[in-house]
Each structure stands twice: as structure tokens, then as C-alpha cells.
Design a protein around this motif. Structure first.
Motif, PDB file in Angstrom:
ATOM      1  N   VAL A 117       0.843  -1.200   0.000  1.00  0.00           N
ATOM      2  CA  VAL A 117       0.000   0.000   0.000  1.00  0.00           C
ATOM      3  C   VAL A 117       0.878   1.249   0.000  1.00  0.00           C
ATOM      4  N   TRP A 118       1.922   1.228   0.793  1.00  0.00           N
ATOM      5  CA  TRP A 118       2.875   2.349   0.831  1.00  0.00           C
ATOM      6  C   TRP A 118       3.469   2.575  -0.558  1.00  0.00           C
ATOM      7  N   ALA A 171      14.276   0.088  -2.336  1.00  0.00           N
ATOM      8  CA  ALA A 171      15.106  -0.605  -1.346  1.00  0.00           C
ATOM      9  C   ALA A 171      14.831  -0.062   0.053  1.00  0.00           C
ATOM     10  N   ASP A 172      14.776   1.258   0.180  1.00  0.00           N
ATOM     11  CA  ASP A 172      14.471   1.872   1.477  1.00  0.00           C
ATOM     12  C   ASP A 172      13.082   1.468   1.948  1.00  0.00           C
ATOM     13  N   LEU A 173      12.125   1.488   1.024  1.00  0.00           N
ATOM     14  CA  LEU A 173      10.755   1.141   1.397  1.00  0.00           C
ATOM     15  C   LEU A 173      10.678  -0.305   1.887  1.00  0.00           C
ATOM     16  N   TRP A 208      17.371   7.299   9.788  1.00  0.00           N
ATOM     17  CA  TRP A 208      16.982   6.873   8.436  1.00  0.00           C
ATOM     18  C   TRP A 208      15.523   6.414   8.418  1.00  0.00           C
ATOM     19  N   LEU A 209      15.128   5.628   9.435  1.00  0.00           N
ATOM     20  CA  LEU A 209      13.759   5.116   9.469  1.00  0.00           C
ATOM     21  C   LEU A 209      12.756   6.257   9.570  1.00  0.00           C
ATOM     22  N   ASN A 210      13.082   7.275  10.336  1.00  0.00           N
ATOM     23  CA  ASN A 210      12.197   8.441  10.422  1.00  0.00           C
ATOM     24  C   ASN A 210      12.104   9.169   9.088  1.00  0.00           C
ATOM     25  N   ARG A 211      13.229   9.277   8.371  1.00  0.00           N
ATOM     26  CA  ARG A 211      13.186   9.908   7.047  1.00  0.00           C
ATOM     27  C   ARG A 211      12.226   9.166   6.124  1.00  0.00           C
ATOM     28  N   CYS A 212      12.254   7.849   6.223  1.00  0.00           N
ATOM     29  CA  CYS A 212      11.393   7.032   5.353  1.00  0.00           C
ATOM     30  C   CYS A 212       9.928   7.117   5.763  1.00  0.00           C
ATOM     31  N   THR A 213       9.655   6.950   7.046  1.00  0.00           N
ATOM     32  CA  THR A 213       8.266   6.831   7.492  1.00  0.00           C
ATOM     33  C   THR A 213       7.550   8.169   7.604  1.00  0.00           C
ATOM     34  N   LYS A 214       8.284   9.269   7.518  1.00  0.00           N
ATOM     35  CA  LYS A 214       7.632  10.580   7.523  1.00  0.00           C
ATOM     36  C   LYS A 214       7.195  11.030   6.131  1.00  0.00           C
ATOM     37  N   ARG A 215       7.450  10.191   5.142  1.00  0.00           N
ATOM     38  CA  ARG A 215       7.025  10.523   3.786  1.00  0.00           C
ATOM     39  C   ARG A 215       5.493  10.535   3.718  1.00  0.00           C
TER      40      ARG A 215
END
Length: 199
Positions: A18-19, A159-161, A186-193
């Protein structure tokens, strides 16, 4: 053109797909089935995903299972979030295979026995073993992120996702990341999208 269909609720590995669909701006419908009810082992669903797991997608007459494989397929089909060069694509595959083989099982064991299961069903030995099993993989990831903002190249990719989709379980279980300080950033950068479900 038929609409993409994603099978599985956000409280499962389907969240990763879904993301991805959100990142790509796709029009899709989601079957938020109760996958614990046994529906995924019925013939109708097994014709979509032979392994009987979630997620799975139906993209026209093409069906596919396995969240990382689905996400790479969607990235390649729509030409976004995946490097154009062969070596960059190979790095995406490397990280995606790595997270599924080295990280997913121990982090899921930790989540259940540290946070999700009823207290009387939790096993402290599983928690401790999971932490030991994760020491090297998390060290590998932490070391890479010491001088990289993202896993492949200089931008967020599939890859990050895929890797963040698994590491979300560490965040959910409040796994102690103090020994791996680069991972939470890094995880915060990804999940704040904005495309991340639930934002």
C-alpha cells in the motif's frame, strides 16, 4: 485499464505494498481481508497467491505475491523509485533479499514476545535470542547508514521502502536502537514521507 487490487490489511505485510502504491500515485483498491480466518488458504485466493499469504496483487490478469517482489515489480513497471542502471537495480535486490532473510524473522519474533502476545504467552528467551540474532544485521545496516542517507544512491528508492517496511516492527515493539544510532534517523526519514499509510 483495470485497477490494481491489493490483498491484505495494513496490519500485515500488505502495508508495504500500500505504501508503494501511494508513493507511485496509483489508483488501487484494497481487500482488507481477515487473513487469520483461513480465507487465504481457499482455492479462490490460492489462484492469486499460491503460497496463501498476504500481500498479493492483481494487476489486470497478472497476480503476484511476496511484498518485496511486488514492490520491485511496481517500481519497474512505473519507472519510479528504482535505479535505471543494472548495478543500482542489483543493489535494490540485494537489500530486499537481505532484509527478508536476515532481519524479518528475528524482528517479528521480538515483536510478538516483547510486545504483542499476552503476557503469559511471551517467552523471554525468544526476546533475548532475537536480540542476539539481530546484532549483526543491524550493525551492517547501521554502518552503511553512517555515510549514506539512503540505501541505494542519494534518493529514497524501493530498497528503502522494503527495508523500512520490515524495520517498522522494531519501531512498533520499541526495540532498543541505542547501539545502532543511524537506523532511527533513516527510518524516520522514510516513514515521515506523505505516502506512508496512516500519516
Amino acid at each position: 485499464m483495470s485497477k490494481l487490487k491489493i490483498h491484505g490489511p495494513n496490519q500485515s505485510r500488505a502495508l508495504r505494498t500500500v505504501w508503494m502504491a501511494n508513493e507511485l500515485g496509483l489508483d488501487y483498491e484494497q481487500d482488507t481481508m481477515d487473513f487469520r480466518s483461513g480465507v487465504t488458504r481457499k482455492p479462490e485466493y490460492l489462484s492469486i497467491n499460491r503460497a496463501g499469504h498476504v500481500p498479493a496483487i492483481e494487476d489486470g490478469d497478472f497476480a503476484l505475491g511476496e511484498s518485496c517482489a511486488i514492490n520491485i515489480y511496481l517500481a519497474k513497471k512505473h519507472g519510479k523509485l528504482i535505479p535505471k542502471d543494472l548495478q543500482g537495480e542489483a543493489r535494490v535486490l540485494e537489500w530486499s533479499f537481505w532484509v527478508m532473510t536476515d532481519v524479518e524473522k528475528p524482528i517479528l519474533n521480538y515483536l510478538f514476545h516483547a510486545a504483542m502476545l499476552p503476557e503469559d504467552q511471551r517467552d523471554p528467551k525468544v526476546v533475548e535470542q532475537s536480540k542476539k540474532d539481530l546484532e549483526w544485521p543491524l550493525t551492517v545496516l547501521n554502518n552503511h547508514l553512517a555515510d549514506h542517507d539512503y540505501l541505494v544512491g542519494n534518493e529514497f528508492t524501493v530498497a528503502d521502502l522494503n527495508v523500512a517496511g520490515v524495520l517498522l516492527w522494531a519501531k512498533l515493539s520499541k526495540f532498543d536502537m541505542s547501539a545502532y544510532p543511524n537506523i532511527p534517523d533513516w527510518l524516520n526519514r522514510c516513514t515521515k514521507r506523505p505516502a506512508m499509510p496512516g500519516r
